[in-house]
Design a protein around this motif. Structure first.
Motif, PDB file in Angstrom:
ATOM      1  N   ARG A  19       0.847  -1.196   0.000  1.00 36.47           N
ATOM      2  CA  ARG A  19       0.000   0.000   0.000  1.00 36.47           C
ATOM      3  C   ARG A  19       0.887   1.252   0.000  1.00 36.47           C
ATOM      4  O   ARG A  19       1.786   1.380   0.822  1.00 36.47           O
ATOM      5  N   PHE A  20       0.623   2.125  -0.932  1.00 36.18           N
ATOM      6  CA  PHE A  20       1.370   3.376  -1.055  1.00 36.18           C
ATOM      7  C   PHE A  20       0.603   4.502  -0.379  1.00 36.18           C
ATOM      8  O   PHE A  20      -0.620   4.477  -0.306  1.00 36.18           O
ATOM      9  N   ASP A  21       1.330   5.481   0.089  1.00 36.81           N
ATOM     10  CA  ASP A  21       0.740   6.689   0.657  1.00 36.81           C
ATOM     11  C   ASP A  21       0.662   7.718  -0.467  1.00 36.81           C
ATOM     12  O   ASP A  21       1.676   8.001  -1.109  1.00 36.81           O
ATOM     13  N   VAL A  22      -0.521   8.249  -0.717  1.00 36.66           N
ATOM     14  CA  VAL A  22      -0.691   9.282  -1.737  1.00 36.66           C
ATOM     15  C   VAL A  22      -0.601  10.625  -1.035  1.00 36.66           C
ATOM     16  O   VAL A  22      -1.439  10.952  -0.193  1.00 36.66           O
ATOM     17  N   ARG A  23       0.454  11.391  -1.380  1.00 35.16           N
ATOM     18  CA  ARG A  23       0.699  12.681  -0.730  1.00 35.16           C
ATOM     19  C   ARG A  23       0.705  13.801  -1.760  1.00 35.16           C
ATOM     20  O   ARG A  23       1.595  13.865  -2.604  1.00 35.16           O
ATOM     21  N   PRO A  24      -0.243  14.703  -1.670  1.00 35.62           N
ATOM     22  CA  PRO A  24      -0.184  15.874  -2.550  1.00 35.62           C
ATOM     23  C   PRO A  24       0.758  16.928  -1.978  1.00 35.62           C
ATOM     24  O   PRO A  24       0.877  17.069  -0.756  1.00 35.62           O
ATOM     25  N   THR A  25       1.439  17.631  -2.863  1.00 33.37           N
ATOM     26  CA  THR A  25       2.226  18.787  -2.435  1.00 33.37           C
ATOM     27  C   THR A  25       1.249  19.885  -2.019  1.00 33.37           C
ATOM     28  O   THR A  25       0.038  19.790  -2.258  1.00 33.37           O
ATOM     29  N   ARG A  26       1.760  20.949  -1.422  1.00 32.69           N
ATOM     30  CA  ARG A  26       0.874  22.067  -1.045  1.00 32.69           C
ATOM     31  C   ARG A  26       0.152  22.642  -2.248  1.00 32.69           C
ATOM     32  O   ARG A  26      -1.031  22.973  -2.178  1.00 32.69           O
ATOM     33  N   ARG A  27       0.864  22.749  -3.346  1.00 35.86           N
ATOM     34  CA  ARG A  27       0.232  23.310  -4.549  1.00 35.86           C
ATOM     35  C   ARG A  27      -0.840  22.372  -5.086  1.00 35.86           C
ATOM     36  O   ARG A  27      -1.883  22.809  -5.553  1.00 35.86           O
ATOM     37  N   ALA A  28      -0.591  21.068  -5.021  1.00 42.44           N
ATOM     38  CA  ALA A  28      -1.600  20.107  -5.474  1.00 42.44           C
ATOM     39  C   ALA A  28      -2.820  20.129  -4.547  1.00 42.44           C
ATOM     40  O   ALA A  28      -3.950  19.972  -5.009  1.00 42.44           O
ATOM     41  N   LYS A  77      -3.982  22.740  -3.113  1.00 44.13           N
ATOM     42  CA  LYS A  77      -4.751  23.901  -3.573  1.00 44.13           C
ATOM     43  C   LYS A  77      -5.518  23.567  -4.849  1.00 44.13           C
ATOM     44  O   LYS A  77      -6.659  23.994  -5.024  1.00 44.13           O
ATOM     45  N   ASP A  78      -4.870  22.812  -5.747  1.00 47.46           N
ATOM     46  CA  ASP A  78      -5.567  22.384  -6.971  1.00 47.46           C
ATOM     47  C   ASP A  78      -6.830  21.615  -6.609  1.00 47.46           C
ATOM     48  O   ASP A  78      -7.909  21.875  -7.153  1.00 47.46           O
ATOM     49  N   ILE A  79      -6.693  20.670  -5.691  1.00 51.02           N
ATOM     50  CA  ILE A  79      -7.816  19.813  -5.298  1.00 51.02           C
ATOM     51  C   ILE A  79      -8.921  20.635  -4.650  1.00 51.02           C
ATOM     52  O   ILE A  79     -10.102  20.442  -4.944  1.00 51.02           O
ATOM     53  N   LYS A  80      -8.552  21.580  -3.793  1.00 46.17           N
ATOM     54  CA  LYS A  80      -9.558  22.444  -3.156  1.00 46.17           C
ATOM     55  C   LYS A  80     -10.343  23.239  -4.191  1.00 46.17           C
ATOM     56  O   LYS A  80     -11.515  23.535  -4.002  1.00 46.17           O
ATOM     57  N   TYR A  98     -11.511  22.269  -6.889  1.00 48.59           N
ATOM     58  CA  TYR A  98     -12.513  21.456  -7.575  1.00 48.59           C
ATOM     59  C   TYR A  98     -13.876  21.495  -6.905  1.00 48.59           C
ATOM     60  O   TYR A  98     -14.827  20.908  -7.403  1.00 48.59           O
ATOM     61  N   LYS A  99     -14.002  22.147  -5.780  1.00 50.71           N
ATOM     62  CA  LYS A  99     -15.236  22.348  -5.026  1.00 50.71           C
ATOM     63  C   LYS A  99     -16.203  21.162  -5.114  1.00 50.71           C
ATOM     64  O   LYS A  99     -16.015  20.181  -4.439  1.00 50.71           O
ATOM     65  N   GLY A 100     -17.212  21.213  -5.945  1.00 51.47           N
ATOM     66  CA  GLY A 100     -18.223  20.159  -6.021  1.00 51.47           C
ATOM     67  C   GLY A 100     -17.704  18.818  -6.507  1.00 51.47           C
ATOM     68  O   GLY A 100     -18.357  17.797  -6.324  1.00 51.47           O
ATOM     69  N   PHE A 101     -16.529  18.800  -7.117  1.00 54.29           N
ATOM     70  CA  PHE A 101     -15.969  17.554  -7.642  1.00 54.29           C
ATOM     71  C   PHE A 101     -14.803  17.042  -6.794  1.00 54.29           C
ATOM     72  O   PHE A 101     -14.136  16.083  -7.162  1.00 54.29           O
ATOM     73  N   ARG A 102     -14.555  17.686  -5.671  1.00 52.98           N
ATOM     74  CA  ARG A 102     -13.398  17.348  -4.840  1.00 52.98           C
ATOM     75  C   ARG A 102     -13.374  15.871  -4.456  1.00 52.98           C
ATOM     76  O   ARG A 102     -12.344  15.219  -4.544  1.00 52.98           O
ATOM     77  N   GLN A 103     -14.513  15.323  -4.041  1.00 51.08           N
ATOM     78  CA  GLN A 103     -14.550  13.925  -3.618  1.00 51.08           C
ATOM     79  C   GLN A 103     -14.226  12.990  -4.787  1.00 51.08           C
ATOM     80  O   GLN A 103     -13.558  11.975  -4.607  1.00 51.08           O
ATOM     81  N   GLY A 104     -14.666  13.352  -5.977  1.00 47.35           N
ATOM     82  CA  GLY A 104     -14.334  12.552  -7.155  1.00 47.35           C
ATOM     83  C   GLY A 104     -12.842  12.544  -7.440  1.00 47.35           C
ATOM     84  O   GLY A 104     -12.273  11.506  -7.785  1.00 47.35           O
ATOM     85  N   VAL A 105     -12.197  13.690  -7.283  1.00 46.94           N
ATOM     86  CA  VAL A 105     -10.754  13.784  -7.493  1.00 46.94           C
ATOM     87  C   VAL A 105     -10.031  12.919  -6.454  1.00 46.94           C
ATOM     88  O   VAL A 105      -9.140  12.132  -6.794  1.00 46.94           O
ATOM     89  N   LEU A 106     -10.419  13.042  -5.202  1.00 51.15           N
ATOM     90  CA  LEU A 106      -9.779  12.260  -4.143  1.00 51.15           C
ATOM     91  C   LEU A 106      -9.973  10.765  -4.358  1.00 51.15           C
ATOM     92  O   LEU A 106      -9.060   9.973  -4.118  1.00 51.15           O
ATOM     93  N   VAL A 110       5.565   6.027  -1.544  1.00 55.24           N
ATOM     94  CA  VAL A 110       4.804   7.275  -1.656  1.00 55.24           C
ATOM     95  C   VAL A 110       4.557   7.607  -3.120  1.00 55.24           C
ATOM     96  O   VAL A 110       5.449   7.464  -3.956  1.00 55.24           O
ATOM     97  N   CYS A 111       3.341   8.057  -3.406  1.00 52.49           N
ATOM     98  CA  CYS A 111       3.034   8.694  -4.683  1.00 52.49           C
ATOM     99  C   CYS A 111       2.903  10.175  -4.367  1.00 52.49           C
ATOM    100  O   CYS A 111       1.972  10.591  -3.667  1.00 52.49           O
ATOM    101  N   LEU A 112       3.845  10.968  -4.842  1.00 58.50           N
ATOM    102  CA  LEU A 112       3.852  12.404  -4.588  1.00 58.50           C
ATOM    103  C   LEU A 112       3.120  13.098  -5.732  1.00 58.50           C
ATOM    104  O   LEU A 112       3.640  13.194  -6.853  1.00 58.50           O
ATOM    105  N   VAL A 113       1.914  13.547  -5.460  1.00 53.35           N
ATOM    106  CA  VAL A 113       1.089  14.221  -6.466  1.00 53.35           C
ATOM    107  C   VAL A 113       1.462  15.691  -6.464  1.00 53.35           C
ATOM    108  O   VAL A 113       1.394  16.357  -5.429  1.00 53.35           O
ATOM    109  N   PHE A 114       1.879  16.206  -7.637  1.00 52.83           N
ATOM    110  CA  PHE A 114       2.298  17.603  -7.670  1.00 52.83           C
ATOM    111  C   PHE A 114       1.411  18.494  -8.529  1.00 52.83           C
ATOM    112  O   PHE A 114       1.592  19.701  -8.558  1.00 52.83           O
TER     113      PHE A 114
END
Length: 105
Positions: free
Chosen positions: A5-14, A16-19, A21-29, A76-80
């Motif tokens: 099992r890998f840990d998926v870690r977004p960078t700070r900028r990522a 912000k990208d995810i935030k 997405y507002k109504g689609f945030r859960q889909g992205v996650l 780790v998967c570092l999402v940038f």
């Protein structure tokens, strides 16, 4: 092929990208969570993005992608970057270059 099992870690900028997405945030996650079980699910990128991968997914408003790096030793998967397909590559190159300069990848 099964992976630990890998840990998926977004960078700070990522994050912000995810935030953004507002109504689609859960889909992205949910899409990113798939990387926990299969970190190589996305396809490898080339040229200035060599070493990074792209996970493609669709949301009701169109095609989107997440750019990430698999840090195998750390499990780790570092999402940038998470962005619409249209603006993806230019942003990905800038952010990946910054991660390289900082020694994070």
């Amino acid at each position: 092929m099964r992976y630990n099992r890998f840990d998926v870690r977004p960078t700070r900028r990522a994050e912000k990208d995810i935030k953004g997405y507002k109504g689609f945030r859960q889909g992205v996650l949910s899409e990113l969570q798939a990387l926990e079980q299969d970190p190589y699910k996305g396809h490898p990128l080339s040229q200035n993005l060599k070493g990074a991968r792209s996970l493609e997914f669709s949301l009701p408003d169109g095609a989107h992608r997440a750019a990430y790096v698999v840090l195998q030793d750390e499990l780790v998967c570092l999402v940038f970057l998470v962005a619409p397909h249209e603006s993806f590559y230019d942003k990905a190159e800038r952010r990946y270059g910054a991660l390289q300069r900082l020694g994070r990848v």
